[in-house]
Structure formats: structure tokens, C-alpha cells
Design a protein around this motif. Structure first.
Motif, PDB file in Angstrom:
ATOM      1  N   PHE A   1      -0.341  -4.619   6.149  1.00  0.00           N
ATOM      2  CA  PHE A   1      -1.047  -3.586   5.398  1.00  0.00           C
ATOM      3  C   PHE A   1      -0.032  -2.735   4.634  1.00  0.00           C
ATOM      4  N   PRO A   2      -0.470  -2.048   3.571  1.00  0.00           N
ATOM      5  CA  PRO A   2       0.479  -1.301   2.737  1.00  0.00           C
ATOM      6  C   PRO A   2       1.431  -0.395   3.512  1.00  0.00           C
ATOM      7  N   GLN A   3       0.909   0.290   4.547  1.00  0.00           N
ATOM      8  CA  GLN A   3       1.744   1.224   5.299  1.00  0.00           C
ATOM      9  C   GLN A   3       2.827   0.519   6.121  1.00  0.00           C
ATOM     10  N   GLN A   4       2.736  -0.801   6.218  1.00  0.00           N
ATOM     11  CA  GLN A   4       3.747  -1.574   6.939  1.00  0.00           C
ATOM     12  C   GLN A   4       4.810  -2.146   6.002  1.00  0.00           C
TER      13      GLN A   4
ATOM     14  N   LEU B   1      -2.387   0.800  -3.841  1.00  0.00           N
ATOM     15  CA  LEU B   1      -2.935  -0.243  -2.981  1.00  0.00           C
ATOM     16  C   LEU B   1      -3.984   0.362  -2.055  1.00  0.00           C
ATOM     17  N   ILE B   2      -4.891  -0.479  -1.578  1.00  0.00           N
ATOM     18  CA  ILE B   2      -5.949  -0.019  -0.680  1.00  0.00           C
ATOM     19  C   ILE B   2      -5.462  -0.175   0.755  1.00  0.00           C
ATOM     20  N   ASP B   3      -5.346   0.945   1.471  1.00  0.00           N
ATOM     21  CA  ASP B   3      -4.749   0.955   2.806  1.00  0.00           C
ATOM     22  C   ASP B   3      -5.493   0.070   3.798  1.00  0.00           C
ATOM     23  N   GLU B   4      -6.812  -0.061   3.604  1.00  0.00           N
ATOM     24  CA  GLU B   4      -7.624  -0.818   4.569  1.00  0.00           C
ATOM     25  C   GLU B   4      -7.550  -2.323   4.349  1.00  0.00           C
ATOM     26  N   LEU B   5      -6.919  -2.750   3.261  1.00  0.00           N
ATOM     27  CA  LEU B   5      -6.806  -4.175   2.954  1.00  0.00           C
ATOM     28  C   LEU B   5      -5.361  -4.638   3.141  1.00  0.00           C
TER      29      LEU B   5
END
Length: 226
Positions: A138-141, A94-98
Motif C-alpha cells: 500500500f502507498p504508506q509502505q 495515490l489512494i491509501d486503501e488500494l
């Protein structure tokens, strides 16, 4: 759906030639779910990259959707891949900024689908994957299981003919891994063709066939008892 015949893939470094795939031949019909297994270094990922038009074989033929695609140039491979093939990776990619919505929407933007249609398609697949409440995250969440749900949603949102999955449960615990396999099985029952690389006999048991590779060659191609 797809057919490979006498597929060979060689990698060259100076005077050394390594044969990753050695005269691999098989067919996969529309609507099949096929698992590809074998030890590390047997050629599984190399084969998946060729099936996904990320790379060309050194020799042999590859027909996908009644078209010979094995020797397409990179630009043509990319064009053919869009809308026809969806990818699910172990590492999610996944793209972290999206956020969730934007990650899922991305393939539809590449296909130049109108914004109103994109919205409808993304919202429908988020609801199906039970991630609508995470649309702005976001992916990191997200947990690993949630990230893989997003990755599957992104892979299928454009209704591709073929899904390629590379160790889709490799970074998940058993509960989330089972949920992912059930999602793939459900998509297959609706007619989506799936080819999955896996080390897990348990995951391979969800497929209708298992192709086993060893040293770049097919050693068995068996129908599973489901």
C-alpha cells in the motif's frame, strides 16, 4: 496536439476580480516535452488545470486533439479526459486503501477495459517501472520514489496522448528526482507529449521548450539546448 489562444482565467470573490491568466497563447505539437516555469502565483497550476480539463477558462479557446474543449461542461470534460490525459502530481495522489496493483489498474477500470487485458497492461507497466515486487504493498509502505513510480505507472498505463506533470520531483530527493525525470524523458522519446510545471531549472532542462509565466502572462517561450 494542443493550442490555446487568448486564454483568460478570472476568479471572482464578491467585488474582487483576480486575473490568473491573461491572454495566454501557444501551441504544443505531438511528441513535444514542454516545461512551464515561473514564480509562485504566476498562473502555472491554473494553466495546467485548464489543459487537463479540470477547469474551464473564462474566455479564449483551447483545442486538444483537433477538438475545441475549452468550454465543455464538467461531464463532457471528464469523458474526454479519460484515456486521453494522464496526470502526475507532486503529492502522488495515490489512494491509501488500494495497493500498488489496484492504484495502477484504476484508470483501466474507468475505461471499462476487460479484466484480462487490464492484468496484462498493469503487469507490463509495473515491470517497466521496476515496481512488480511491490504490487501488493500500500502507498504508506512505499518510499517517496516508489510512490512516484506508481503514480507515473497509473498515468501512462492507458497510453494517453498527453501527460501533465505538476512538480513531479517536488517531494523527492535528487536521486529519485533524476530517476523520475529520466522516466518522463524516455516516455517522451517514445512519442508521448508531456507538459510539466516545475520550479526547477534543472528539471526544465529535460524539456525541449520552456514557457515562462509572470503575472499570468507568457514572458518567454524558448527552445532548450539539449
Amino acid at each position: 496536439m494542443l493550442k490555446v489562444e487568448n486564454l483568460v482565467k478570472e476568479f471572482r470573490t464578491e467585488e474582487i476580480i483576480t486575473t490568473a491568466l491573461d491572454k495566454v497563447s501557444f501551441e504544443i505539437q505531438d511528441g513535444e516535452f514542454v516545461a512551464i516555469m515561473g514564480p509562485s502565483g504566476c498562473g502555472k497550476s491554473t494553466l495546467l488545470n485548464i489543459l487537463g480539463l479540470l477547469d474551464n477558462p473564462t474566455s479564449g479557446t483551447y483545442e486538444l486533439l483537433d477538438q475545441e474543449v475549452g468550454q465543455l461542461k464538467e461531464k463532457d470534460r471528464t469523458k474526454f479526459r479519460k484515456g486521453n490525459i494522464g496526470f502526475v502530481f507532486q503529492s502522488f495522489n495515490l489512494i491509501d486503501e488500494l495497493n500498488v496493483y489496484e492504484n495502477i489498474e484504476l484508470p483501466l477500470i474507468y475505461l471499462k477495459i476487460k479484466a484480462s487485458e487490464r492484468k496484462e497492461m498493469v503487469e507490463a507497466i509495473m515491470k517497466r517501472m521496476a515496481i512488480s515486487h511491490r504490487r501488493d504493498h500500500f502507498p504508506q509502505q512505499l518510499s517517496g520514489g516508489q510512490q512516484q513510480r506508481v503514480a507515473i505507472a497509473r498515468a501512462v498505463v492507458a497510453n494517453p496522448k498527453l501527460i501533465l506533470a505538476d512538480e513531479p520531483t517536488g517531494n523527492l530527493d535528487s536521486k529519485n528526482g533524476l530517476e523520475v525525470m529520466n522516466m518522463l524523458t524516455e516516455l517522451n522519446k517514445e512519442g508521448t507529449t508531456i507538459v510539466m510545471v516545475t520550479h526547477s531549472p534543472k528539471d526544465a532542462g529535460f524539456a525541449q521548450r520552456t514557457i515562462n509565466l509572470f503575472d499570468g502572462r507568457i514572458v518567454t517561450d524558448v527552445t532548450n539546448e539539449l
